[in-house]
Design a protein around this motif. Structure first.
Motif, PDB file in Angstrom:
ATOM      1  N   ASN A   1       0.825  -1.218   0.000  1.00  0.00           N
ATOM      2  CA  ASN A   1       0.000   0.000   0.000  1.00  0.00           C
ATOM      3  C   ASN A   1       0.855   1.262   0.000  1.00  0.00           C
ATOM      4  O   ASN A   1       0.525   2.244  -0.662  1.00  0.00           O
ATOM      5  CB  ASN A   1      -0.924   0.018   1.222  1.00  0.00           C
ATOM      6  N   GLY A   2       1.954   1.215   0.758  1.00  0.00           N
ATOM      7  CA  GLY A   2       2.854   2.378   0.811  1.00  0.00           C
ATOM      8  C   GLY A   2       3.409   2.688  -0.574  1.00  0.00           C
ATOM      9  O   GLY A   2       3.466   3.855  -0.991  1.00  0.00           O
ATOM     10  N   LEU A   3       3.793   1.647  -1.307  1.00  0.00           N
ATOM     11  CA  LEU A   3       4.373   1.861  -2.646  1.00  0.00           C
ATOM     12  C   LEU A   3       3.307   2.375  -3.621  1.00  0.00           C
ATOM     13  O   LEU A   3       3.593   3.190  -4.503  1.00  0.00           O
ATOM     14  CB  LEU A   3       5.011   0.570  -3.167  1.00  0.00           C
ATOM     15  N   LYS A   4       2.088   1.905  -3.442  1.00  0.00           N
ATOM     16  CA  LYS A   4       0.989   2.375  -4.303  1.00  0.00           C
ATOM     17  C   LYS A   4       0.763   3.875  -4.058  1.00  0.00           C
ATOM     18  O   LYS A   4       0.657   4.671  -4.990  1.00  0.00           O
ATOM     19  CB  LYS A   4      -0.271   1.553  -3.974  1.00  0.00           C
ATOM     20  N   GLN A   5       0.729   4.248  -2.768  1.00  0.00           N
ATOM     21  CA  GLN A   5       0.507   5.664  -2.408  1.00  0.00           C
ATOM     22  C   GLN A   5       1.658   6.539  -2.890  1.00  0.00           C
ATOM     23  O   GLN A   5       1.463   7.618  -3.401  1.00  0.00           O
ATOM     24  CB  GLN A   5       0.537   5.804  -0.889  1.00  0.00           C
ATOM     25  N   PHE A   6       2.880   6.044  -2.667  1.00  0.00           N
ATOM     26  CA  PHE A   6       4.048   6.890  -2.884  1.00  0.00           C
ATOM     27  C   PHE A   6       4.409   7.047  -4.359  1.00  0.00           C
ATOM     28  O   PHE A   6       4.745   8.124  -4.807  1.00  0.00           O
ATOM     29  CB  PHE A   6       5.241   6.313  -2.119  1.00  0.00           C
ATOM     30  N   CYS A   7       4.326   5.959  -5.122  1.00  0.00           N
ATOM     31  CA  CYS A   7       4.748   6.106  -6.517  1.00  0.00           C
ATOM     32  C   CYS A   7       3.796   5.415  -7.490  1.00  0.00           C
ATOM     33  O   CYS A   7       4.158   5.169  -8.642  1.00  0.00           O
ATOM     34  CB  CYS A   7       6.191   5.654  -6.718  1.00  0.00           C
ATOM     35  N   ASN A   8       2.577   5.127  -6.996  1.00  0.00           N
ATOM     36  CA  ASN A   8       1.522   4.610  -7.850  1.00  0.00           C
ATOM     37  C   ASN A   8       1.898   3.361  -8.647  1.00  0.00           C
ATOM     38  O   ASN A   8       1.582   3.252  -9.832  1.00  0.00           O
ATOM     39  CB  ASN A   8       1.034   5.729  -8.796  1.00  0.00           C
ATOM     40  N   ILE A   9       2.609   2.442  -7.989  1.00  0.00           N
ATOM     41  CA  ILE A   9       2.862   1.167  -8.677  1.00  0.00           C
ATOM     42  C   ILE A   9       2.123   0.061  -7.927  1.00  0.00           C
ATOM     43  O   ILE A   9       1.935   0.143  -6.717  1.00  0.00           O
ATOM     44  CB  ILE A   9       4.370   0.811  -8.787  1.00  0.00           C
ATOM     45  N   SER A  10       1.689  -0.957  -8.658  1.00  0.00           N
ATOM     46  CA  SER A  10       0.951  -2.058  -8.038  1.00  0.00           C
ATOM     47  C   SER A  10       1.854  -3.273  -7.933  1.00  0.00           C
ATOM     48  O   SER A  10       2.246  -3.857  -8.947  1.00  0.00           O
ATOM     49  CB  SER A  10      -0.268  -2.418  -8.890  1.00  0.00           C
ATOM     50  N   CYS A  11       2.196  -3.630  -6.704  1.00  0.00           N
ATOM     51  CA  CYS A  11       3.088  -4.772  -6.486  1.00  0.00           C
ATOM     52  C   CYS A  11       2.286  -6.007  -6.128  1.00  0.00           C
ATOM     53  O   CYS A  11       1.134  -5.925  -5.700  1.00  0.00           O
ATOM     54  CB  CYS A  11       4.049  -4.468  -5.344  1.00  0.00           C
ATOM     55  N   GLU A  12       2.934  -7.151  -6.288  1.00  0.00           N
ATOM     56  CA  GLU A  12       2.318  -8.414  -5.895  1.00  0.00           C
ATOM     57  C   GLU A  12       3.049  -8.914  -4.651  1.00  0.00           C
ATOM     58  O   GLU A  12       4.203  -8.566  -4.425  1.00  0.00           O
ATOM     59  CB  GLU A  12       2.502  -9.480  -6.991  1.00  0.00           C
ATOM     60  N   LEU A  13       2.354  -9.764  -3.896  1.00  0.00           N
ATOM     61  CA  LEU A  13       2.967 -10.339  -2.698  1.00  0.00           C
ATOM     62  C   LEU A  13       3.247 -11.808  -2.944  1.00  0.00           C
ATOM     63  O   LEU A  13       2.384 -12.538  -3.439  1.00  0.00           O
ATOM     64  CB  LEU A  13       2.021 -10.176  -1.501  1.00  0.00           C
ATOM     65  N   LYS A  14       4.461 -12.209  -2.618  1.00  0.00           N
ATOM     66  CA  LYS A  14       4.816 -13.624  -2.746  1.00  0.00           C
ATOM     67  C   LYS A  14       4.939 -14.183  -1.328  1.00  0.00           C
ATOM     68  O   LYS A  14       5.693 -13.616  -0.528  1.00  0.00           O
ATOM     69  CB  LYS A  14       6.141 -13.745  -3.504  1.00  0.00           C
ATOM     70  N   TRP A  15       4.177 -15.227  -1.046  1.00  0.00           N
ATOM     71  CA  TRP A  15       4.185 -15.791   0.302  1.00  0.00           C
ATOM     72  C   TRP A  15       5.584 -16.286   0.638  1.00  0.00           C
ATOM     73  O   TRP A  15       6.226 -16.877  -0.229  1.00  0.00           O
ATOM     74  CB  TRP A  15       3.186 -16.964   0.363  1.00  0.00           C
ATOM     75  N   PRO A  16       6.143 -16.114   1.856  1.00  0.00           N
ATOM     76  CA  PRO A  16       5.457 -15.441   2.947  1.00  0.00           C
ATOM     77  C   PRO A  16       5.720 -13.938   3.015  1.00  0.00           C
ATOM     78  O   PRO A  16       4.899 -13.229   3.566  1.00  0.00           O
ATOM     79  CB  PRO A  16       6.040 -16.133   4.179  1.00  0.00           C
TER      80      PRO A  16
END
Ligand code: BTN
Length: 259
Positions: free
Chosen positions: A93-108
């Protein structure tokens, strides 16, 4: 130890800033012993002995953002694993707010951009029974990092914000946004509903789910289809007709063309 203490504008938490430390994780423990603060952040421009998961080294050249966030009293958690998942959501969420990029999460606890690792998270908790006495969330983001300075085994799978966006970013600003988000997501863990919210949000952004994976454990590797993440944050994998649960482990996503 030479540190500059910065107090954020909102006055919510203190940031201890260093030019260079062995590891911000170790320094956070040291500062807790010294000051007994309930919540604070340790930030270093470079780390000499940066630590990754499973005893690995985290190479920390100048240009990256390396910080550890200390939070006391997280209360009763279904599992300490939820700390890592909450931190992953916070950084996303921080990266989305700060530089408008959408990241994915890889477990864990990896944050990826287009399948390449942008950020690693190392969570360490002190636990009494079910209660988390304190958690230290270590975050390493490749921001203005020159990827060629990373060792070759890491380089091929990594990316940096500088490469994604095409310009250098202000580490100070990114730290404020990210730390605020991590504190916020950790606070959700204090209630049962909040823990459910963390899991649900994590699942919505987790690219591991629905992927063929190989889970590397200490003595064996298990391959199968990642089907779910439990309320404790464990990965559920269908392998040879059995459903297996992994609380920890290194996961490799197998691409369709590799099968
Ligand atoms: C991983 O992907 O293996 C986790 C890497 C975590 C690195 C961060 S950098 C700040 C903090 N201090 C450390 O020594 N490690 C974490």
């Amino acid at each position: 130890m030479k540190e500059i203490k910065i107090t954020t504008e909102v006055g919510k938490f203190s940031i201890f800033k260093f030019n260079c430390v062995e590891s911000t994780q170790t320094m956070a423990k040291e500062l807790y012993r010294r000051y007994s603060y309930d919540a604070f952040v340790v930030w270093a421009e470079r780390q000499l002995e940066g630590r990754g998961r499973r005893e690995r080294r985290w190479h920390s050249p100048k240009g990256g953002l390396y910080f550890s966030l200390f939070q006391k009293d997280l209360g009763d958690l279904r599992s300490p694993q939820l700390v890592s998942l909450a931190a992953g959501m916070a950084i996303r969420n921080g990266l989305k707010q700060f530089c408008n990029i959408s990241c994915e999460l890889k477990w864990p606890n990896d944050v990826l951009y287009q399948e390449r690792k942008l950020c690693g998270i190392l969570s360490e908790s002190a636990i009494y029974g079910q209660k988390i006495h304190y958690a230290i969330v270590g975050v390493g983001i490749n921001v203005n990092t020159d990827i060629s300075e990373l060792p070759c085994e890491v380089r091929d799978k990594a990316t940096s914000l500088k490469d994604i966006i095409g310009l250098e970013l202000d580490l100070n600003e990114l730290l404020s946004v990210s730390a605020e988000e991590v504190f916020k997501w950790l606070s959700f863990l204090k209630t049962d509903n909040g823990q459910k919210k963390v899991i649900e949000s994590y699942k919505n952004h987790c690219v591991t789910l629905g992927s063929q994976v190989s889970v590397y454990l200490d003595n064996e590797t298990i391959s199968g289809l990642a089907v779910d993440i439990t309320e404790e944050g464990a990965l559920q994998v269908l392998a040879a007709g059995e459903t297996l649960l992994f609380a920890t482990g290194d996961v490799v996503h197998i691409r369709r063309d590799d099968i």
